[in-house]
Design a protein around this motif. Structure first.
Motif, mmCIF file in Angstrom:
data_model
loop_
_atom_site.group_PDB
_atom_site.id
_atom_site.type_symbol
_atom_site.label_atom_id
_atom_site.label_comp_id
_atom_site.label_asym_id
_atom_site.label_seq_id
_atom_site.Cartn_x
_atom_site.Cartn_y
_atom_site.Cartn_z
ATOM 1 N N SER A 139 0.732 -1.286 -0.030
ATOM 2 C CA SER A 139 -0.137 -0.064 -0.145
ATOM 3 C C SER A 139 0.948 1.254 0.218
ATOM 4 O O SER A 139 1.766 1.354 0.891
ATOM 5 C CB SER A 139 -0.925 0.150 1.246
ATOM 6 O OG SER A 139 -1.652 1.355 1.144
ATOM 7 N N ASP A 140 0.638 2.081 -0.921
ATOM 8 C CA ASP A 140 1.503 3.355 -0.967
ATOM 9 C C ASP A 140 0.550 4.560 -0.424
ATOM 10 O O ASP A 140 0.945 5.843 -0.678
ATOM 11 C CB ASP A 140 1.900 3.719 -2.504
ATOM 12 C CG ASP A 140 0.708 3.841 -3.530
ATOM 13 O OD1 ASP A 140 -0.472 3.611 -3.056
ATOM 14 O OD2 ASP A 140 0.633 4.505 -4.719
ATOM 15 N N TRP A 145 5.692 4.656 -3.368
ATOM 16 C CA TRP A 145 5.794 3.593 -4.152
ATOM 17 C C TRP A 145 7.341 3.292 -4.664
ATOM 18 O O TRP A 145 7.782 2.220 -4.438
ATOM 19 C CB TRP A 145 5.142 3.505 -5.508
ATOM 20 C CG TRP A 145 5.461 2.251 -6.139
ATOM 21 C CD1 TRP A 145 6.097 2.222 -7.344
ATOM 22 C CD2 TRP A 145 4.840 0.788 -5.944
ATOM 23 N NE1 TRP A 145 6.081 0.767 -7.721
ATOM 24 C CE2 TRP A 145 5.660 -0.022 -6.901
ATOM 25 C CE3 TRP A 145 4.402 0.295 -4.800
ATOM 26 C CZ2 TRP A 145 5.185 -1.334 -6.782
ATOM 27 C CZ3 TRP A 145 3.999 -0.959 -4.881
ATOM 28 C CH2 TRP A 145 4.630 -1.748 -5.879
ATOM 29 N N MET A 168 -3.262 -5.997 -3.152
ATOM 30 C CA MET A 168 -4.269 -5.351 -4.407
ATOM 31 C C MET A 168 -5.322 -4.574 -3.768
ATOM 32 O O MET A 168 -5.931 -5.221 -2.628
ATOM 33 C CB MET A 168 -4.435 -6.520 -5.361
ATOM 34 C CG MET A 168 -5.048 -6.126 -6.593
ATOM 35 S SD MET A 168 -5.206 -7.553 -7.531
ATOM 36 C CE MET A 168 -3.783 -8.273 -7.847
ATOM 37 N N SER A 169 -5.803 -3.693 -4.587
ATOM 38 C CA SER A 169 -7.216 -3.079 -4.053
ATOM 39 C C SER A 169 -7.975 -2.836 -5.362
ATOM 40 O O SER A 169 -7.257 -2.806 -6.496
ATOM 41 C CB SER A 169 -6.941 -2.013 -3.063
ATOM 42 O OG SER A 169 -6.384 -0.834 -3.666
ATOM 43 N N LYS A 171 -8.281 0.525 -6.360
ATOM 44 C CA LYS A 171 -7.408 1.538 -6.971
ATOM 45 C C LYS A 171 -5.958 0.965 -7.239
ATOM 46 O O LYS A 171 -5.435 1.884 -7.960
ATOM 47 C CB LYS A 171 -7.580 2.658 -6.129
ATOM 48 C CG LYS A 171 -8.742 3.041 -5.745
ATOM 49 C CD LYS A 171 -8.912 4.577 -4.873
ATOM 50 C CE LYS A 171 -10.278 4.776 -4.875
ATOM 51 N NZ LYS A 171 -10.254 6.352 -4.107
ATOM 52 N N ARG A 172 -5.719 -0.165 -6.761
ATOM 53 C CA ARG A 172 -4.303 -0.606 -6.999
ATOM 54 C C ARG A 172 -4.142 -1.808 -7.552
ATOM 55 O O ARG A 172 -3.464 -2.807 -7.061
ATOM 56 C CB ARG A 172 -3.355 -0.619 -5.689
ATOM 57 C CG ARG A 172 -3.327 0.804 -4.922
ATOM 58 C CD ARG A 172 -2.562 0.634 -3.785
ATOM 59 N NE ARG A 172 -3.150 -0.118 -2.773
ATOM 60 C CZ ARG A 172 -2.843 -1.259 -2.369
ATOM 61 N NH1 ARG A 172 -1.547 -1.720 -3.151
ATOM 62 N NH2 ARG A 172 -3.506 -1.968 -1.515
ATOM 63 N N LYS A 173 -4.900 -2.140 -8.805
ATOM 64 C CA LYS A 173 -5.083 -3.277 -9.442
ATOM 65 C C LYS A 173 -3.770 -3.979 -10.036
ATOM 66 O O LYS A 173 -3.681 -5.199 -9.810
ATOM 67 C CB LYS A 173 -6.163 -3.362 -10.414
ATOM 68 C CG LYS A 173 -7.527 -3.207 -9.874
ATOM 69 C CD LYS A 173 -8.366 -3.194 -11.010
ATOM 70 C CE LYS A 173 -9.926 -2.957 -10.359
ATOM 71 N NZ LYS A 173 -11.106 -2.984 -11.638
ATOM 72 N N ASP A 174 -2.919 -3.094 -10.326
ATOM 73 C CA ASP A 174 -1.556 -3.756 -10.923
ATOM 74 C C ASP A 174 -0.312 -3.674 -9.879
ATOM 75 O O ASP A 174 0.763 -3.868 -10.104
ATOM 76 C CB ASP A 174 -1.335 -2.844 -12.137
ATOM 77 C CG ASP A 174 -0.948 -1.565 -11.717
ATOM 78 O OD1 ASP A 174 -1.504 -0.765 -10.743
ATOM 79 O OD2 ASP A 174 -0.391 -0.609 -12.528
ATOM 80 N N TYR A 175 -0.488 -3.434 -8.502
ATOM 81 C CA TYR A 175 0.572 -3.387 -7.703
ATOM 82 C C TYR A 175 1.228 -4.469 -7.507
ATOM 83 O O TYR A 175 2.465 -4.972 -7.225
ATOM 84 C CB TYR A 175 0.116 -2.664 -6.300
ATOM 85 C CG TYR A 175 0.093 -1.285 -6.468
ATOM 86 C CD1 TYR A 175 -0.393 -0.511 -7.509
ATOM 87 C CD2 TYR A 175 0.469 -0.401 -5.435
ATOM 88 C CE1 TYR A 175 -0.437 0.981 -7.615
ATOM 89 C CE2 TYR A 175 0.574 0.862 -5.494
ATOM 90 C CZ TYR A 175 -0.045 1.622 -6.459
ATOM 91 O OH TYR A 175 0.050 2.947 -6.670
ATOM 92 N N LYS A 178 3.419 -5.401 -10.439
ATOM 93 C CA LYS A 178 4.555 -4.449 -10.430
ATOM 94 C C LYS A 178 5.471 -5.064 -9.614
ATOM 95 O O LYS A 178 6.788 -5.016 -9.872
ATOM 96 C CB LYS A 178 4.058 -3.064 -10.310
ATOM 97 C CG LYS A 178 3.368 -2.474 -11.288
ATOM 98 C CD LYS A 178 3.541 -0.872 -11.187
ATOM 99 C CE LYS A 178 2.803 -0.132 -9.619
ATOM 100 N NZ LYS A 178 2.755 1.290 -9.696
#
Length: 253
Positions: A139-140, A145, A168-169, A171-175, A178
């Motif tokens: 989580s950023d 990040w 993942m959330s 709003k952060r589907k690609d974290y 990455k």
């Protein structure tokens, strides 16, 4: 006026049986229970006679002040966090707010430990954390990040086992993808990994996979991810496959 006290307690993953006896006793004997509304629902049926106060997500400071204000009235308050209150929990914020305000200077604060997701998830999966490991949140919201990237890079280079919180959330589907791309700079595609979801709650599930498979997994904030080290292996048992990281003990085969 007589000041009350706050016990900041980690309630574990959610299952009542995985709550410590000390935490359960504190909840039994308190005047008021304060926490995030989701966590309140996890304990409410076990302590129906208590006063419950909650705030929604992103209202952490408001929640802490609410608990401190109740204690300042003379109540004995238990402020609940999931897992352990000192591992991505709010025990630190409670201390900071109390120390910065004359209103709360006489409120007594104690912290009770709980079972964090790294431990409860590890137990579900087998024994992936027998050797040195690092815990990193993806989580950023409070950590840039760029700093998370550096920690992932350093941990994978140092051959730590890794536990990834908040993978993942919406709003952060690609974290998670990455993060896996960073790890793949130092680790192979078939590197052993796993995830555990809804630990100790309805819908609990876990799965062992490779790092290559993990990068495309569709997970959520209630999932904890495990990445093995260079010695981690998948072992077949009577209960199915388990993820095990050897400690280095010598034994006769």
């Amino acid at each position: 006026m007589m000041q009350g006290k706050i016990i900041v307690a980690g309630i574990g993953p959610g299952k009542y049986e995985l709550m410590t006896l000390e935490c359960a006793e504190a909840l039994k004997n308190c005047d008021c229970i304060v926490g995030y509304e989701v966590y309140i629902q996890l304990v409410k049926s076990h302590f129906p006679e208590k006063e419950f106060l909650s705030t929604p997500m992103r209202k952490e400071e408001e929640r802490c002040r609410l608990a401190l204000k109740e204690a300042a009235k003379g109540k004995n308050v238990v402020f609940i966090c999931s897992g352990d209150a000192g591992v991505y929990g709010l025990s630190g914020l409670i201390y900071e707010i109390a120390a910065s305000s004359e209103e709360f200077k006489n409120v007594q604060i104690n912290v009770l430990p709980g079972i964090t997701a790294a431990l409860s998830g590890s137990a579900l999966l087998g024994a992936p954390l027998i050797h040195d490991f690092a815990v990193i949140s993806l989580s950023d919201l409070m950590t840039p990040w760029e700093k998370i990237e550096k920690r992932l890079e350093a941990a994978s280079q140092a051959d730590f086992c890794l536990v990834l919180y908040n993978p993942m959330s919406h709003k952060r589907k690609d974290y998670l993808f990455k993060a896996c791309q960073i790890l793949l700079k130092n680790l192979p595609q078939n590197h052993p990994c796993a995830w555990a979801k809804n630990i100790g709650r309805a819908g609990e599930e876990c799965q062992i996979c490779t790092l290559g498979e993990l990068q495309n997994a569709q997970l959520d904030m209630f999932t904890t991810v495990f990445v093995g080290n260079s010695q981690t292996k998948v072992i077949e048992t009577a209960q199915g496959k388990k993820l095990v990281t050897p400690r280095g003990y010598e034994f006769e085969r």
